[in-house]
Design a protein around this motif. Sequence first.
Motif, mmCIF file in Angstrom:
data_model
loop_
_atom_site.group_PDB
_atom_site.id
_atom_site.type_symbol
_atom_site.label_atom_id
_atom_site.label_comp_id
_atom_site.label_asym_id
_atom_site.label_seq_id
_atom_site.Cartn_x
_atom_site.Cartn_y
_atom_site.Cartn_z
ATOM 1 N N ARG A 52 0.820 -1.215 0.000
ATOM 2 C CA ARG A 52 0.000 0.000 0.000
ATOM 3 C C ARG A 52 0.853 1.264 0.000
ATOM 4 N NH1 ARG A 52 -4.227 -0.385 4.656
ATOM 5 N NH2 ARG A 52 -4.970 1.497 3.638
ATOM 6 N N ASN A 53 2.176 1.107 0.090
ATOM 7 C CA ASN A 53 3.084 2.258 0.041
ATOM 8 C C ASN A 53 2.675 3.341 1.036
ATOM 9 O OD1 ASN A 53 4.696 1.202 -2.102
ATOM 10 N ND2 ASN A 53 3.049 1.759 -3.528
ATOM 11 N N ILE A 54 2.452 2.933 2.257
ATOM 12 C CA ILE A 54 2.000 3.876 3.275
ATOM 13 C C ILE A 54 3.159 4.738 3.740
ATOM 14 C CG2 ILE A 54 1.083 4.028 5.630
ATOM 15 C CD1 ILE A 54 -0.487 1.492 5.020
ATOM 16 N N THR A 55 2.923 6.021 3.875
ATOM 17 C CA THR A 55 3.947 6.943 4.345
ATOM 18 C C THR A 55 3.752 7.218 5.827
ATOM 19 O OG1 THR A 55 2.630 8.911 3.849
ATOM 20 C CG2 THR A 55 4.033 8.030 2.077
ATOM 21 N N GLN A 56 4.762 7.812 6.444
ATOM 22 C CA GLN A 56 4.721 8.059 7.883
ATOM 23 C C GLN A 56 3.537 8.931 8.278
ATOM 24 O OE1 GLN A 56 8.226 9.985 9.440
ATOM 25 N NE2 GLN A 56 7.884 9.154 11.490
ATOM 26 N N ASP A 57 3.201 9.919 7.458
ATOM 27 C CA ASP A 57 2.106 10.828 7.792
ATOM 28 C C ASP A 57 0.753 10.131 7.783
ATOM 29 O OD1 ASP A 57 3.908 12.867 8.062
ATOM 30 O OD2 ASP A 57 3.601 13.668 6.038
ATOM 31 N N ASP A 58 0.656 8.982 7.099
ATOM 32 C CA ASP A 58 -0.622 8.278 7.001
ATOM 33 C C ASP A 58 -0.866 7.332 8.182
ATOM 34 O OD1 ASP A 58 -1.176 9.417 4.521
ATOM 35 O OD2 ASP A 58 -0.033 7.865 3.469
ATOM 36 N N VAL A 59 0.128 7.161 9.026
ATOM 37 C CA VAL A 59 0.063 6.098 10.021
ATOM 38 C C VAL A 59 -0.269 6.628 11.409
ATOM 39 C CG1 VAL A 59 1.375 4.282 11.183
ATOM 40 C CG2 VAL A 59 1.703 4.692 8.737
ATOM 41 N N ASP A 60 -1.266 6.007 12.043
ATOM 42 C CA ASP A 60 -1.529 6.210 13.458
ATOM 43 C C ASP A 60 -0.730 5.135 14.189
ATOM 44 O OD1 ASP A 60 -2.549 5.996 16.071
ATOM 45 O OD2 ASP A 60 -4.460 6.871 15.457
ATOM 46 N N VAL A 61 0.410 5.510 14.736
ATOM 47 C CA VAL A 61 1.335 4.534 15.317
ATOM 48 C C VAL A 61 0.696 3.777 16.465
ATOM 49 C CG1 VAL A 61 3.536 4.263 16.528
ATOM 50 C CG2 VAL A 61 3.378 5.779 14.545
ATOM 51 N N GLN A 62 -0.081 4.472 17.307
ATOM 52 C CA GLN A 62 -0.711 3.790 18.436
ATOM 53 C C GLN A 62 -1.687 2.716 17.962
ATOM 54 O OE1 GLN A 62 -0.631 3.460 21.705
ATOM 55 N NE2 GLN A 62 1.232 4.701 21.839
ATOM 56 N N SER A 63 -2.378 2.976 16.848
ATOM 57 C CA SER A 63 -3.277 1.961 16.332
ATOM 58 C C SER A 63 -2.505 0.757 15.810
ATOM 59 C CB SER A 63 -4.154 2.544 15.217
ATOM 60 O OG SER A 63 -5.063 3.478 15.748
ATOM 61 N N LEU A 64 -1.358 1.004 15.202
ATOM 62 C CA LEU A 64 -0.525 -0.094 14.741
ATOM 63 C C LEU A 64 0.034 -0.884 15.923
ATOM 64 C CD1 LEU A 64 0.724 -1.649 12.481
ATOM 65 C CD2 LEU A 64 2.488 0.090 12.247
ATOM 66 N N ILE A 65 0.394 -0.190 17.011
ATOM 67 C CA ILE A 65 0.816 -0.891 18.224
ATOM 68 C C ILE A 65 -0.317 -1.774 18.737
ATOM 69 C CG2 ILE A 65 1.349 -0.554 20.681
ATOM 70 C CD1 ILE A 65 3.069 1.848 19.855
ATOM 71 N N ASP A 66 -1.545 -1.277 18.674
ATOM 72 C CA ASP A 66 -2.681 -2.072 19.115
ATOM 73 C C ASP A 66 -2.882 -3.312 18.251
ATOM 74 O OD1 ASP A 66 -3.595 -0.801 21.440
ATOM 75 O OD2 ASP A 66 -4.594 0.747 20.286
ATOM 76 N N LEU A 96 8.116 8.594 22.593
ATOM 77 C CA LEU A 96 7.577 7.574 23.488
ATOM 78 C C LEU A 96 6.879 6.473 22.708
ATOM 79 C CD1 LEU A 96 6.134 9.609 26.503
ATOM 80 C CD2 LEU A 96 8.147 8.133 26.476
ATOM 81 N N ASP A 97 6.247 6.839 21.579
ATOM 82 C CA ASP A 97 5.607 5.819 20.745
ATOM 83 C C ASP A 97 6.641 4.827 20.218
ATOM 84 O OD1 ASP A 97 3.086 6.855 21.071
ATOM 85 O OD2 ASP A 97 3.065 7.950 19.180
ATOM 86 N N GLU A 98 7.781 5.346 19.765
ATOM 87 C CA GLU A 98 8.816 4.448 19.270
ATOM 88 C C GLU A 98 9.334 3.560 20.402
ATOM 89 O OE1 GLU A 98 13.185 4.391 17.045
ATOM 90 O OE2 GLU A 98 12.317 6.311 17.673
ATOM 91 N N GLN A 99 9.524 4.156 21.575
ATOM 92 C CA GLN A 99 10.004 3.374 22.708
ATOM 93 C C GLN A 99 9.014 2.267 23.073
ATOM 94 O OE1 GLN A 99 10.215 5.213 26.648
ATOM 95 N NE2 GLN A 99 12.225 4.280 26.940
ATOM 96 N N GLU A 100 7.738 2.598 23.097
ATOM 97 C CA GLU A 100 6.717 1.597 23.417
ATOM 98 C C GLU A 100 6.743 0.460 22.403
ATOM 99 O OE1 GLU A 100 1.871 1.264 24.148
ATOM 100 O OE2 GLU A 100 2.762 3.165 23.502
ATOM 101 N N ALA A 101 6.914 0.801 21.132
ATOM 102 C CA ALA A 101 6.970 -0.230 20.096
ATOM 103 C C ALA A 101 8.156 -1.168 20.311
ATOM 104 C CB ALA A 101 7.048 0.421 18.720
ATOM 105 N N TRP A 102 9.321 -0.600 20.677
ATOM 106 C CA TRP A 102 10.504 -1.434 20.901
ATOM 107 C C TRP A 102 10.333 -2.348 22.114
ATOM 108 C CZ3 TRP A 102 13.840 -2.635 17.461
ATOM 109 C CH2 TRP A 102 14.228 -1.722 16.464
#
Length: 245
Positions: A52-66, A96-102
Amino acid sequence: MSDDRRPHKFSEGQGLNEDYDEFTLDPPELKIDPTKVDPVDSHVLTDLLDERNITQDDVDVQSLIDVGLSYMQINRFEEATEAFARAAQFAEDDSLDEQEAWVNKGAAHAQLEEFDEAIGAYQEALRIDEDSEHAASAHTNLAYALWEWGHTEDALEHAERAVEVDPRFPQAWYNRGFFLSERGLYEEAVNAYDNAIRLGERNVNILEEKALALEELGREEEAEEIMERAEEMREEAEREMVEEY
């Protein structure tokens, strides 16, 4: 230590917004049910996102973590590692989002007994911030992974650091007690177990570990009482399981 493995702590997430469909567990665009994905194909989510060639601006990181947390809850740990890797990739650098993902990625690897990868993920999380809301989990999980990897000296260091960062984190006290017992510091270990229990870490494993430490201190009567309590707890859990099924 009991044969029952202690799970690595991962975050609870924030839950998926009903109006948000970019990265739900089974959005129409992805057309994927994680309970039906072939477990040998751990790259399904990653491949679909790439397509889908998703870019960073299109992503809700917290939803992806979920999404990753949802995979964790159904024991699909390989898929979870992929989701958390993507969350870390799309998150703002050193956030903090990146840290939570790691931290979560490390927990998923640990469940797969991939302790080398788990250690690397926890270390990356701590590189971002050693004092944040996710740092205590990172230190606690790293301590356990290091112990599994045979680095017992470093394990105690991170267990100590975890309770310094968050003295109200029960799992951190539990790990500290375990590593102190491993070094023969049984009095301190009992105090750590008591702190964990007061903070809500009440299970068979911690009671058994505390009883073993008390036995080493020659406090056999106390140890016996706690072992009886642990056995009662185990029997109650077995009864509940029988009733449920």
